[in-house]
Write a protein that holds these residues in place. Sequence first.
Motif, PDB file in Angstrom:
ATOM      1  N   PHE A 160       1.230 100.031 -21.710  1.00  0.00           N
ATOM      2  CA  PHE A 160       1.188  99.087 -22.531  1.00  0.00           C
ATOM      3  C   PHE A 160       2.119  97.699 -22.186  1.00  0.00           C
ATOM      4  O   PHE A 160       1.733  96.732 -22.443  1.00  0.00           O
ATOM      5  N   ALA A 161       3.382  97.928 -21.942  1.00  0.00           N
ATOM      6  CA  ALA A 161       4.248  96.842 -21.727  1.00  0.00           C
ATOM      7  C   ALA A 161       3.830  96.203 -20.384  1.00  0.00           C
ATOM      8  O   ALA A 161       3.784  94.748 -20.295  1.00  0.00           O
ATOM      9  N   LEU A 162       3.273  96.771 -19.484  1.00  0.00           N
ATOM     10  CA  LEU A 162       2.836  96.227 -18.114  1.00  0.00           C
ATOM     11  C   LEU A 162       1.527  95.517 -18.346  1.00  0.00           C
ATOM     12  O   LEU A 162       1.591  94.356 -18.033  1.00  0.00           O
ATOM     13  N   LYS A 163       0.611  95.926 -19.239  1.00  0.00           N
ATOM     14  CA  LYS A 163      -0.897  95.119 -19.622  1.00  0.00           C
ATOM     15  C   LYS A 163      -0.165  93.957 -20.318  1.00  0.00           C
ATOM     16  O   LYS A 163      -0.817  92.785 -20.084  1.00  0.00           O
ATOM     17  N   ALA A 164       0.653  94.248 -20.947  1.00  0.00           N
ATOM     18  CA  ALA A 164       1.175  92.790 -22.054  1.00  0.00           C
ATOM     19  C   ALA A 164       1.685  91.786 -21.025  1.00  0.00           C
ATOM     20  O   ALA A 164       1.687  90.584 -21.285  1.00  0.00           O
ATOM     21  N   ALA A 165       2.596  92.523 -19.997  1.00  0.00           N
ATOM     22  CA  ALA A 165       3.207  91.240 -19.265  1.00  0.00           C
ATOM     23  C   ALA A 165       2.402  90.665 -18.094  1.00  0.00           C
ATOM     24  O   ALA A 165       2.604  89.357 -18.182  1.00  0.00           O
ATOM     25  N   ILE A 166       1.140  91.466 -17.823  1.00  0.00           N
ATOM     26  CA  ILE A 166       0.291  90.952 -16.854  1.00  0.00           C
ATOM     27  C   ILE A 166      -0.488  89.632 -17.760  1.00  0.00           C
ATOM     28  O   ILE A 166      -0.709  88.659 -17.314  1.00  0.00           O
ATOM     29  N   LYS A 167      -0.781  89.774 -18.860  1.00  0.00           N
ATOM     30  CA  LYS A 167      -1.543  89.042 -19.569  1.00  0.00           C
ATOM     31  C   LYS A 167      -0.573  87.631 -20.010  1.00  0.00           C
ATOM     32  O   LYS A 167      -1.220  86.464 -20.066  1.00  0.00           O
ATOM     33  N   ARG A 168       0.521  88.037 -20.475  1.00  0.00           N
ATOM     34  CA  ARG A 168       1.521  86.929 -20.752  1.00  0.00           C
ATOM     35  C   ARG A 168       2.074  86.110 -19.267  1.00  0.00           C
ATOM     36  O   ARG A 168       1.932  84.797 -19.338  1.00  0.00           O
ATOM     37  N   ALA A 169       1.930  86.819 -18.215  1.00  0.00           N
ATOM     38  CA  ALA A 169       2.236  86.098 -16.895  1.00  0.00           C
ATOM     39  C   ALA A 169       1.137  85.196 -16.576  1.00  0.00           C
ATOM     40  O   ALA A 169       1.355  84.036 -15.999  1.00  0.00           O
ATOM     41  N   ALA A 170      -0.158  85.577 -17.117  1.00  0.00           N
ATOM     42  CA  ALA A 170      -1.284  84.494 -16.789  1.00  0.00           C
ATOM     43  C   ALA A 170      -1.309  83.156 -17.439  1.00  0.00           C
ATOM     44  O   ALA A 170      -1.742  82.533 -16.874  1.00  0.00           O
ATOM     45  N   ALA A 171      -0.251  83.163 -18.429  1.00  0.00           N
ATOM     46  CA  ALA A 171      -0.361  82.122 -19.181  1.00  0.00           C
ATOM     47  C   ALA A 171       0.915  81.482 -19.076  1.00  0.00           C
ATOM     48  O   ALA A 171       0.967  80.165 -19.638  1.00  0.00           O
ATOM     49  N   ASP A 172       1.798  82.133 -18.730  1.00  0.00           N
ATOM     50  CA  ASP A 172       3.514  81.539 -18.636  1.00  0.00           C
ATOM     51  C   ASP A 172       4.097  81.629 -17.393  1.00  0.00           C
ATOM     52  O   ASP A 172       4.369  82.531 -16.756  1.00  0.00           O
ATOM     53  N   PRO A 173       3.966  80.510 -16.579  1.00  0.00           N
ATOM     54  CA  PRO A 173       4.772  80.541 -15.155  1.00  0.00           C
ATOM     55  C   PRO A 173       5.895  81.199 -14.958  1.00  0.00           C
ATOM     56  O   PRO A 173       6.258  81.740 -14.043  1.00  0.00           O
ATOM     57  N   GLU A 174       6.862  80.777 -15.685  1.00  0.00           N
ATOM     58  CA  GLU A 174       8.324  81.384 -16.000  1.00  0.00           C
ATOM     59  C   GLU A 174       8.166  82.960 -16.130  1.00  0.00           C
ATOM     60  O   GLU A 174       8.886  83.597 -15.169  1.00  0.00           O
ATOM     61  N   TYR A 175       7.611  83.403 -16.806  1.00  0.00           N
ATOM     62  CA  TYR A 175       7.388  84.717 -17.056  1.00  0.00           C
ATOM     63  C   TYR A 175       6.626  85.452 -15.812  1.00  0.00           C
ATOM     64  O   TYR A 175       7.096  86.570 -15.407  1.00  0.00           O
ATOM     65  N   ALA A 176       5.788  84.749 -15.360  1.00  0.00           N
ATOM     66  CA  ALA A 176       5.033  85.034 -13.944  1.00  0.00           C
ATOM     67  C   ALA A 176       6.048  85.298 -13.018  1.00  0.00           C
ATOM     68  O   ALA A 176       6.059  86.484 -12.286  1.00  0.00           O
ATOM     69  N   GLY A 177       6.945  84.513 -12.916  1.00  0.00           N
ATOM     70  CA  GLY A 177       8.199  84.711 -12.089  1.00  0.00           C
ATOM     71  C   GLY A 177       8.955  85.900 -12.141  1.00  0.00           C
ATOM     72  O   GLY A 177       9.199  86.561 -11.260  1.00  0.00           O
ATOM     73  N   MET A 178       9.243  86.162 -13.248  1.00  0.00           N
ATOM     74  CA  MET A 178      10.040  87.592 -13.626  1.00  0.00           C
ATOM     75  C   MET A 178       9.379  88.694 -13.483  1.00  0.00           C
ATOM     76  O   MET A 178       9.788  89.550 -12.579  1.00  0.00           O
ATOM     77  N   LEU A 179       7.849  88.582 -13.516  1.00  0.00           N
ATOM     78  CA  LEU A 179       7.000  89.770 -13.149  1.00  0.00           C
ATOM     79  C   LEU A 179       6.932  89.857 -11.641  1.00  0.00           C
ATOM     80  O   LEU A 179       7.165  91.044 -11.289  1.00  0.00           O
TER      81      LEU A 179
END
Length: 167
Positions: free
Chosen positions: A71-90
């Motif tokens: 679940f957490a990874l799915k949510a992180a991937i979806k958030r990373a697709a919309a948020d470049p800063e979060y994508a950097g963390m991932l």
Amino acid sequence: MNPHSVFKSLEWVETAVWDLTGLPDTFVNLLSHCGNMTADSDNLQMHEESALETLGFVDSAGSRYDSDGPFALKAAIKRAAADPEYAGMLASLCDTYYFIRSLNVFSLSAQEFDGLVDILQADDEIDMPLYTHTDAVGLINVYLDKLEHKHPGIKHYATCAMLEANI
């Protein structure tokens, strides 16, 4: 999702992939797609879809696996697709996954873990011509010095792990 919960989800997915396939490439490809969401932003959608497809494969295994695991990874991937800063963390988390996983023996708290991920991610964010790999390792060592009193041996262990992980 904080880095610690995403990492725990990555660990769960790694175990599930090994149990299902026995093939390391499946998990490594997942890490690559998650890591490339920032490095190859022209193909962001393809990386997101490929990562989610791999997770779908793991989910389809049925009742043998805890459905909350990915679940957490799915949510992180979806958030990373919309948020470049979060994508950097991932991306940072995925790029250094094996190094971070090697530190599991020290049972870092979520706060200590997130602090380490922040430092590892900072290396990607610092845009200074004179900032070197040595500077990045120096930042990691300063943080590990702070952890050494609570986790004796972590600095030496992490130094060996960084060499092995080519950090």
